[in-house]
Design a protein around this motif. Sequence first.
Motif, short mmCIF file in Angstrom:
data_model
loop_
_atom_site.label_atom_id
_atom_site.label_comp_id
_atom_site.label_asym_id
_atom_site.label_seq_id
_atom_site.Cartn_x
_atom_site.Cartn_y
_atom_site.Cartn_z
N LYS A 125 -25.92 4.88 22.02
CA LYS A 125 -26.07 4.81 20.58
C LYS A 125 -27.55 4.87 20.20
N TYR A 126 -28.35 4.15 20.94
CA TYR A 126 -29.79 4.15 20.67
C TYR A 126 -30.38 5.54 20.88
N SER A 127 -29.99 6.21 21.97
CA SER A 127 -30.55 7.53 22.25
C SER A 127 -30.10 8.55 21.22
N LEU A 128 -28.88 8.47 20.69
CA LEU A 128 -28.43 9.38 19.63
C LEU A 128 -29.22 9.14 18.35
N MET A 129 -29.43 7.90 18.01
CA MET A 129 -30.21 7.60 16.80
C MET A 129 -31.64 8.11 16.96
N HIS A 130 -32.17 7.88 18.10
CA HIS A 130 -33.53 8.29 18.35
C HIS A 130 -33.65 9.82 18.27
N LYS A 131 -32.68 10.53 18.76
CA LYS A 131 -32.69 11.99 18.73
C LYS A 131 -32.60 12.51 17.30
N GLN A 132 -31.79 11.86 16.47
CA GLN A 132 -31.62 12.30 15.08
C GLN A 132 -32.88 12.06 14.26
N GLU A 133 -33.67 11.11 14.59
CA GLU A 133 -34.87 10.78 13.82
C GLU A 133 -36.06 11.65 14.20
N ARG A 134 -35.91 12.49 15.18
CA ARG A 134 -37.04 13.30 15.64
C ARG A 134 -37.44 14.38 14.64
N GLY A 135 -36.55 14.88 13.79
CA GLY A 135 -36.87 15.94 12.84
C GLY A 135 -36.41 17.28 13.35
N PHE A 136 -37.05 18.34 12.89
CA PHE A 136 -36.66 19.70 13.27
C PHE A 136 -37.21 20.05 14.64
N SER A 137 -36.44 20.83 15.36
CA SER A 137 -36.94 21.31 16.65
C SER A 137 -37.82 22.53 16.40
N PHE A 138 -38.52 22.95 17.39
CA PHE A 138 -39.41 24.11 17.28
C PHE A 138 -38.61 25.36 16.94
N VAL A 139 -37.45 25.54 17.56
CA VAL A 139 -36.60 26.72 17.30
C VAL A 139 -36.09 26.69 15.86
N GLU A 140 -35.67 25.54 15.37
CA GLU A 140 -35.20 25.43 13.99
C GLU A 140 -36.32 25.77 13.01
N THR A 141 -37.49 25.31 13.31
CA THR A 141 -38.64 25.61 12.45
C THR A 141 -38.94 27.10 12.44
N LEU A 142 -38.90 27.75 13.60
CA LEU A 142 -39.14 29.20 13.65
C LEU A 142 -38.06 29.97 12.90
N VAL A 143 -36.81 29.57 13.04
CA VAL A 143 -35.72 30.24 12.32
C VAL A 143 -35.91 30.07 10.82
N ALA A 144 -36.25 28.88 10.38
CA ALA A 144 -36.48 28.63 8.95
C ALA A 144 -37.64 29.49 8.44
N LEU A 145 -38.72 29.58 9.19
CA LEU A 145 -39.86 30.41 8.78
C LEU A 145 -39.48 31.88 8.74
N ALA A 146 -38.67 32.33 9.69
CA ALA A 146 -38.23 33.72 9.70
C ALA A 146 -37.37 34.03 8.48
N VAL A 147 -36.48 33.13 8.12
CA VAL A 147 -35.63 33.32 6.94
C VAL A 147 -36.48 33.35 5.67
N ILE A 148 -37.41 32.41 5.54
CA ILE A 148 -38.28 32.36 4.35
C ILE A 148 -39.14 33.61 4.27
N THR A 149 -39.70 34.05 5.38
CA THR A 149 -40.54 35.25 5.39
C THR A 149 -39.73 36.48 5.00
N THR A 150 -38.52 36.60 5.51
CA THR A 150 -37.66 37.73 5.16
C THR A 150 -37.34 37.73 3.67
N LEU A 151 -36.98 36.58 3.14
CA LEU A 151 -36.69 36.50 1.71
C LEU A 151 -37.91 36.84 0.87
N LEU A 152 -39.06 36.32 1.23
CA LEU A 152 -40.28 36.61 0.48
C LEU A 152 -40.66 38.08 0.56
#
Length: 127
Positions: free
Chosen positions: A5-32
């Motif tokens: 339970k502690y490790s799941l909570m800790h994992k959820q609080e980490r934020g976005f992963s590097f891959v998620e950030t890159l995908v989000a930037l790619a989507v935003i760049t494409t839209l722009l």
Amino acid sequence: MGRQKYSLMHKQERGFSFVETLVALAVITTLLSFVVPIYLTGKSFTNGRMLENQARMLAQSQIEKQLSDLKISKSTRLIKPFQIEEEVTHVQSLWNIQVKIKWKNTHGQTRSIKLEVYRFQNVDSPT
């Protein structure tokens, strides 16, 4: 179990992963990349139409001015950003008033509008 339970909570609080950030930037760049050119084209089109409407109103006001005081004349003058060419001619009982307005659009191309009015006037009747 407590440890999982502690490790799941800790994992959820980490934020976005590097891959998620890159995908989000790619989507935003494409839209722009689609939105920005459409915005700039629309802005250019709107500015061009605004200048054209101003030129048309200026030409109409010059024709009305010439109609109020019919005299044979030919002139060219500059009211930035417009160049105004006026010509009033008279043949027998027919007056011809031509007004041509020139300007440069947002792409630097020369544009123009020409308005022409004919007015019939008997020699016996006053102006």
